[in-house]
Design an enzyme around this catalytic site. Structure first.
Site, PDB file in Angstrom:
ATOM      1  N   GLY A  40       1.756   7.574  -2.418  1.00 32.22           N
ATOM      2  CA  GLY A  40       0.465   6.993  -2.732  1.00 32.22           C
ATOM      3  C   GLY A  40       0.395   5.566  -2.256  1.00 32.22           C
ATOM      4  O   GLY A  40       0.761   5.276  -1.134  1.00 32.22           O
ATOM      5  N   SER A  41      -0.080   4.659  -3.122  1.00 36.36           N
ATOM      6  CA  SER A  41      -0.289   3.287  -2.669  1.00 36.36           C
ATOM      7  C   SER A  41      -0.539   2.378  -3.851  1.00 36.36           C
ATOM      8  O   SER A  41      -0.842   2.833  -4.958  1.00 36.36           O
ATOM      9  CB  SER A  41      -1.500   3.200  -1.735  1.00 36.36           C
ATOM     10  N   ASN A  42      -0.430   1.079  -3.576  1.00 32.29           N
ATOM     11  CA  ASN A  42      -0.973   0.052  -4.453  1.00 32.29           C
ATOM     12  C   ASN A  42      -2.198  -0.533  -3.761  1.00 32.29           C
ATOM     13  O   ASN A  42      -2.138  -0.879  -2.582  1.00 32.29           O
ATOM     14  CB  ASN A  42       0.025  -1.081  -4.688  1.00 32.29           C
TER      15      ASN A  42
END
Length: 821
Positions: free
Chosen positions: A237-239
């Protein structure tokens, strides 16, 4: 051959010679003018630091041509292997039983299963239907991308790139492609949140009594709770953070994008700047094989994405017609499944094997049949029932439309209007900030199956209800009833999906953030609630990464994080992204040591992480480890000593069920600070002893530096990294599936790591982008851009990327060229 019918390099010159006369290329002639002596494609290519190409053309095919050329120039072997994968030719070239060497959005199934999957879901009719429905601009970019890729292949084959791409030298599968290959690439990426997750299960779906091919593996048992968790439970995923005017103290926003993505293989990010005067001028990162910027910025705004919790697919339970395992009942009628007889050429492994394997796969009106028996024998295809999977993004052509329009957007209001009109972002949350606007934007507005909670309650089958606890939010509906088909809102342009008015979004003046938990806490001061379960949970526990991300953002706004005052600027946010704190250590280390270090030795009987049992128990001295962990600064910075020991300790503590590990439960009224306390448990000293033993077996000392144990390989270089795994409470990710006893944590083959990072600030004068690309642009060890950006990332030195023509000229690209054909 006439001179003008082959590729031409029209001009090659140094950066010092770049001036106004060549800043804007002349408009390329249309394809019909090729025979008049004018080039079909003509694009200016300038590379700045770390090999970032700035491509400028006067027409879309030429811009795509430049992008195809430079991507292949840097990553030919990877792209060539990707295209043979999408054509279903892996078994022919690499053997049916082998698996891809790197992970990707379609996993690492056996080659034979991948071949059947892509030949089934991305056959020529499907690809052609997809191509016909996309925008003319995307068609032109793909047309040019294909030609540019093929130009590079010819240059390489003809020896114009000496020493390059030795890994696939003399391989017949490195060849020119046609546009169908490029369209398959876009279709496969659209399906990354649905069909591609189930590649093996779709390829293996067979009716009862079907003769299995001799190379086929038995269906593997799968853990549905792990399989259906976002990112398969491990950091994918990601920040994303966007800071508004209340944070920046200006009339502009600021954006931070920090995807956790693949560092090797076909789904890597590729950084570029694409300019089509009068149409678009955009920079950032796309994915290999795609002629677009997917996360990026232009002169007016910036955006990023994180993996959404919203489900982009669903299952239909089909009631089969009496006497036929390949026909099903629908509204009282018998519908035959569409049989798709597929033959896959294979590399013979013994004289008795044929040169091909044939399998018949099936489709229903809802989508391809899928084998779910790996989750439970009750979900097997029988003579009474079967299961189909529908992917909301793979079955419509709008997935990439928002990105093309965003590239040319001039305000945050326009950006939002595009997202709500298209309603087709494939499997991501979106965050955005803009110049001249103090607001920032969060939305999970994209293609999501229109299955309300009431719809699910009315149409979920008995098997679906039994499966729901393991796959929350996944529609599992009765496929025999028309009233159970996905519905459609009036404001949705995509059949079977929610409109923007029924999906979560938020505008704020302070900040918005998402770290792969649901929409619920994108701003804790204004929780988003009341949405249907398919979009994501509300009031549920969030990860330590989410908790830490919000804590750091709030400390930034308060000016208490030690990186400047209350005004949030690019420098302070760069520090935030590479902070390398471990929230698990900050919150629980002192308690864990108090519970584990009461005795100087521990009698270790079991290692819960690897299942090892010791009889008689091993006596493990833990005093030195207790002292080292107490002295450790609770970070994974490059020179932090003891982080690896905490990794091993906490990984084993997490094996204890939460209700037994914690003295307090997660409290949705205090979502960023609970749980807070550990419960005394005899397994805690055991966990520390097992961690000490594992570190001892690794050959690393207890006080090894983080950068010695977590690293990225580039050729013969071993570049030290920082951060850690999501499950250990790190916001900065550097995580590997390989355990430390195998010689450290080499992260390059994994998907749980920082990849492309951008911090984009705006001033009255324009955009100020800063980026890092941890894996570098090229997969070719002979390339000057195989390790340069990785070295920069290892050192934490952000790159200020030139964007305007004046900035690009001032950067004095060492080589600039007109590329023409």
């Amino acid at each position: 051959m006439p001179a003008l019918s082959r590729p031409l390099l029209l001009l090659l010159f140094s950066g010092a010679a770049i001036g106004a006369p060549i800043a804007t290329p002349p408009k390329a002639a249309p394809p019909a003018a090729f025979n008049t002596g004018q080039p079909t494609y003509r694009v200016l290519v300038r590379r700045t630091a770390d090999g970032i190409p700035h491509l400028r053309a006067q027409d879309a095919p030429s811009l795509g041509y430049g992008q195809g050329y430079v991507q292949a120039q840097d990553n030919l072997c990877t792209l060539a292997e990707l295209f043979l994968t999408l054509r279903g030719e892996r078994s022919l070239h690499f053997g049916a039983q082998a698996r891809p060497a790197t992970e990707s959005t379609f996993g690492q199934p056996a080659n034979l299963e991948l071949d059947f999957f892509f030949r089934h879901v991305a056959d020529e009719p499907t690809v052609e239907q997809y191509r016909r429905q996309v925008s003319p601009l995307l068609q032109q970019l793909v047309h040019g991308w294909t030609a540019g890729y093929n130009r590079l292949v010819r240059d390489w084959r003809q020896g114009r790139l000496p020493g390059a791409h030795q890994a696939c030298q003399q391989q017949a599968w490195v060849r020119e492609i046609d546009e169908s290959d490029a369209w398959r690439r876009l279709l496969a990426l659209s399906a990354a949140g649905g069909w591609s997750v189930f590649a093996e299960q779709i390829a293996g779906a067979q009716p009862p009594g079907a003769a299995g091919d001799v190379l086929r593996r038995a269906t593997a048992a799968l853990d549905p709770a792990a399989f259906f968790s976002p990112g398969r439970g491990r950091g994918l995923g990601s920040n994303g953070l966007a800071f508004g005017g209340q944070a920046t103290g200006t009339r502009h926003g600021l954006l931070a994008g920090n995807p956790h993505w693949f560092l090797r293989g076909p789904d890597r990010f590729y950084q570029a700047h694409l300019s089509l005067p009068g149409t678009l001028d955009v920079a950032g990162a796309g994915i290999l094989g795609v002629p677009l910027i997917l996360i990026g910025y232009n002169a007016h705004l910036a955006w990023t994405h994180t993996t959404s919790t919203a489900r982009r697919f669903g299952f239909y339970e089909l009631s089969l017609a009496p006497g036929s395992a390949t026909s099903y009942l629908y509204e009282g009628r018998v519908l035959p499944m569409t049989a798709h007889r597929i033959t896959v050429p294979v590399q013979p492994v013994a004289p008795r094997f044929e040169a091909s394997v044939t399998r018949t796969l099936y489709r229903s009106h809802a989508g391809p049949l899928v084998d779910l028996s790996g989750f439970s024998p009750a979900l097997a295809w029988t003579r009474d029932k079967a299961f189909a999977i529908r992917d909301v993004s793979a079955t419509h052509p709008r997935s990439f439309s928002p990105f093309l329009r965003w590239a040319a957007a001039r305000s945050l209001d326009e950006f939002i209007r595009i997202q709500t009109e298209e309603c087709s972002v494939p499997w991501n949350n979106t965050l955005a900030a803009a110049r001249g606007d103090t607001r920032v934007w969060y939305a999970d507005i994209g293609a999501v199956p229109h299955v309300t909670d009431a719809h699910a309650a009315r149409c979920t089958t008995d098997l679906g209800r039994a499966f729901a606890p393991f796959a929350p939010g996944v529609p599992f509906l009765d496929g025999s009833r028309a009233d159970c088909e996905w519905a459609r809102d009036a404001d949705s342009p995509v059949p079977g999906t929610f409109g923007a008015s029924r999906m979560p979004s938020l505008l704020r003046q302070d900040y918005v953030a998402n770290m792969n938990d649901s929409h619920w806490l994108s701003q804790p001061a204004e929780p988003l609630t009341g949405f249907d379960r398919i979009i994501g949970p509300e009031g549920a526990p969030v990860s330590l990464r989410t908790q830490l991300g919000h804590a750091m953002a709030q400390a930034r706004l308060a000016g208490t994080d030690g990186h400047g005052g209350r005004r949030t600027d690019a420098s302070s946010v760069q520090h935030l992204l590479l902070d390398s704190r471990s929230l698990s250590a900050e919150r629980f280390k002192a308690q864990a040591l108090a519970l584990a270090c009461a005795e100087p030795q521990v009698a270790l009987s079991d290692d819960s992480l690897n299942g090892e049992h010791f009889e008689p128990p091993r006596r493990i001295a833990v005093q030195a480890a207790c002292r080292q962990l107490a002295a450790w600064n609770n970070t994974g910075t490059r020179h932090a000593r003891g982080a690896h020991l905490w990794d091993e300790f906490w990984a084993r503590l997490r094996r204890i069920p939460a209700e037994q590990l914690y003295a307090d439960a997660f409290d949705p009224r205090r979502p960023l600070s609970t749980p807070q306390a550990l419960r005394p448990d005899a397994r805690i000293p055991q966990a520390l002893a097992a961690a000490v033993l594992r570190v001892q077996q690794s050959g690393y000392p207890l006080d090894a530096e983080r950068g010695d144990t977590v690293f990225l390989r580039r050729g013969s270089e071993r570049l030290p990294l920082y951060g850690g795994c999501e499950e250990h409470g790190y916001f900065t990710l550097a995580c590997s599936a390989y355990r430390i006893e195998q010689g450290g944590y080499a992260v390059e083959g994994q998907r749980f790591n920082n990849s492309y990072l951008q911090v984009v600030a705006f001033t009255d004068a324009g955009v100020q982008p800063w980026t890092l690309l941890s894996h570098s642009q090229s997969d070719d060890p002979a390339s000057p851009h195989h390790a340069d950006a990785s070295r920069r990332y290892s050192a934490g030195r952000w790159l200020r990327v030139p964007f305007t023509e004046a900035e690009i000229t001032a950067a004095r690209p060492p080589v600039a060229l007109w590329l023409s054909e």
